[in-house]
Design a protein around this motif. Structure first.
Motif, short mmCIF file in Angstrom:
data_model
loop_
_atom_site.label_atom_id
_atom_site.label_comp_id
_atom_site.label_asym_id
_atom_site.label_seq_id
_atom_site.Cartn_x
_atom_site.Cartn_y
_atom_site.Cartn_z
N UNK A 199 0.84 -1.20 0.00
CA UNK A 199 0.00 0.00 0.00
C UNK A 199 0.87 1.25 0.00
N UNK A 200 0.32 2.34 -0.50
CA UNK A 200 1.08 3.58 -0.55
C UNK A 200 1.39 4.09 0.85
N UNK A 201 0.50 3.83 1.81
CA UNK A 201 0.76 4.27 3.18
C UNK A 201 1.94 3.51 3.78
N UNK A 202 2.02 2.20 3.51
CA UNK A 202 3.17 1.42 3.99
C UNK A 202 4.46 1.89 3.33
N UNK A 208 7.74 3.56 5.22
CA UNK A 208 9.10 3.05 5.03
C UNK A 208 10.03 4.11 4.46
N UNK A 209 9.54 4.87 3.49
CA UNK A 209 10.37 5.92 2.90
C UNK A 209 10.69 7.00 3.92
N UNK A 210 9.70 7.35 4.74
CA UNK A 210 9.94 8.33 5.78
C UNK A 210 11.01 7.86 6.76
N UNK A 211 10.97 6.56 7.10
CA UNK A 211 11.98 6.00 8.01
C UNK A 211 13.36 6.05 7.37
N UNK A 260 4.62 6.57 -11.75
CA UNK A 260 3.85 5.49 -11.13
C UNK A 260 2.90 4.80 -12.09
N UNK A 261 2.55 3.56 -11.75
CA UNK A 261 1.59 2.78 -12.51
C UNK A 261 0.18 3.31 -12.25
N UNK A 262 -0.75 3.13 -13.21
CA UNK A 262 -2.15 3.55 -12.98
C UNK A 262 -2.71 2.91 -11.72
N UNK A 263 -3.37 3.73 -10.93
CA UNK A 263 -3.95 3.23 -9.69
C UNK A 263 -3.01 3.25 -8.51
N UNK A 264 -1.72 3.55 -8.73
CA UNK A 264 -0.76 3.59 -7.62
C UNK A 264 -0.24 5.00 -7.40
N UNK A 265 -1.13 5.96 -7.63
CA UNK A 265 -0.72 7.36 -7.56
C UNK A 265 -0.42 7.80 -6.14
N UNK A 266 -0.86 7.02 -5.16
CA UNK A 266 -0.53 7.33 -3.79
C UNK A 266 0.97 7.31 -3.53
#
Length: 290
Positions: free
Chosen positions: A196-199, A203-206, A226-232
């Motif tokens: 998920x984009x939130x996960x 991780x990126x923030x860490x 990004x791929x379609x639908x993964x804009x988060x």
């Protein structure tokens, strides 16, 4: 033609095309020219095409702008498609033009950003995946091409199939090197694995906080096409770049490389030509031009 179309989509430029088309339709509507029986059907079809193009752009807009944009487009679109003539339709056209103009102004800095002068560093550490680590029959990777210029020592910490969790672990295991710049080219494998984009954002923030704590500066973050639908994923990258004042290398840079079939062996992994193109396009952002 195919290369230009893919670049237009994955760089996000297609969003500006969609915005221009809708503004032209709304302006033509306000002028009264859509009352012509021939012009109205063309405008309706063009409006639907523009909506599809805008969705393909995957522009990660802030919520305060996304909600009025979607709402105004839905309202005006219904009035236009069902040919409901009224003063309300004209007002909705004005609102659509205004909201889209705000959207273009908000996205413009990401599209037209340029490399900036940065503090000199003696080392650059690359935390990347297979786009950096190579291993697909190339003779020289883009890291090696840039390293040969001798202006800065580039330390390769890229790994095939690397994700944000692995990059954090690798960074913690490295000897502390305060003052070294850091380039983060991570996220493609997280995306392909369906995280998920939130996960991913967590991780990126860490990873970024770990890098800052260890004295890395400046930190470059390469935006993903990004791929379609993964804009988060793009939204998370931009959020973290803003919060930590990172140098965000816009997605048009990587999109220009990956969209050309001569630069990849399978649409993702770089050929020798792809590595050369990557070095050429990255050099200005890393202040490594010859």
């Amino acid at each position: 033609m195919r290369t230009l179309l893919l670049r237009h989509i994955y760089s996000g430029d297609v969003g500006f095309t969609a915005a221009l088309l809708i503004i032209l339709i709304a302006a033509t509507d306000l002028s009264g020219r859509l009352r012509d029986g021939r012009a109205a059907p063309v405008a309706r079809v063009t409006f639907l095409v523009a909506l599809a193009l805008g969705a393909l752009a995957g522009t990660p807009l802030p919520l305060w702008l996304l909600v009025p944009l979607v709402g105004s487009l839905l309202l005006y679109g219904c009035l236009l498609l069902f040919d409901l003539e009224s003063a309300f339709r004209r007002w909705s056209a004005v609102v659509v033009i205004g909201v889209i103009a705000m959207t273009v102004l908000a996205e413009g800095p990401y599209r037209f950003s340029a490399p900036r002068t940065l503090p000199a560093s003696s080392r650059l550490i690359v935390a990347g995946d297979s786009l950096a680590s190579g291993g697909f029959d190339e003779q020289r990777r883009w890291i090696e091409i840039l390293n040969e210029r001798g202006t800065i020592e580039i330390v390769d910490q890229s790994r095939p199939s690397q994700d944000v969790a692995g990059a954090v672990s690798d960074l913690l295991q490295m000897e502390t090197s305060s003052g070294s710049a850091l380039l983060i080219l991570i996220g493609g494998n997280d995306m392909l694995a369906g995280r998920s984009s939130s996960d991913f954002g967590e991780g990126l923030g860490r990873l970024v906080r770990t890098a800052i704590a260890r004295g890395h500066h400046p930190i470059f973050l390469m935006e993903l096409p990004v791929l379609p639908g993964r804009w988060g994923y793009a939204a998370q990258q931009r959020r973290i770049a803003r919060e930590h004042d990172l140098v965000l290398i816009p997605r048009r840079v990587l999109a220009a490389v990956l969209s050309d079939h001569r630069n990849t062996s399978d649409g993702i992994h770089l050929t020798q030509r792809g590595h050369e193109q990557m070095a050429r396009r990255l050099a200005p952002w890393l202040d490594l031009e010859e």
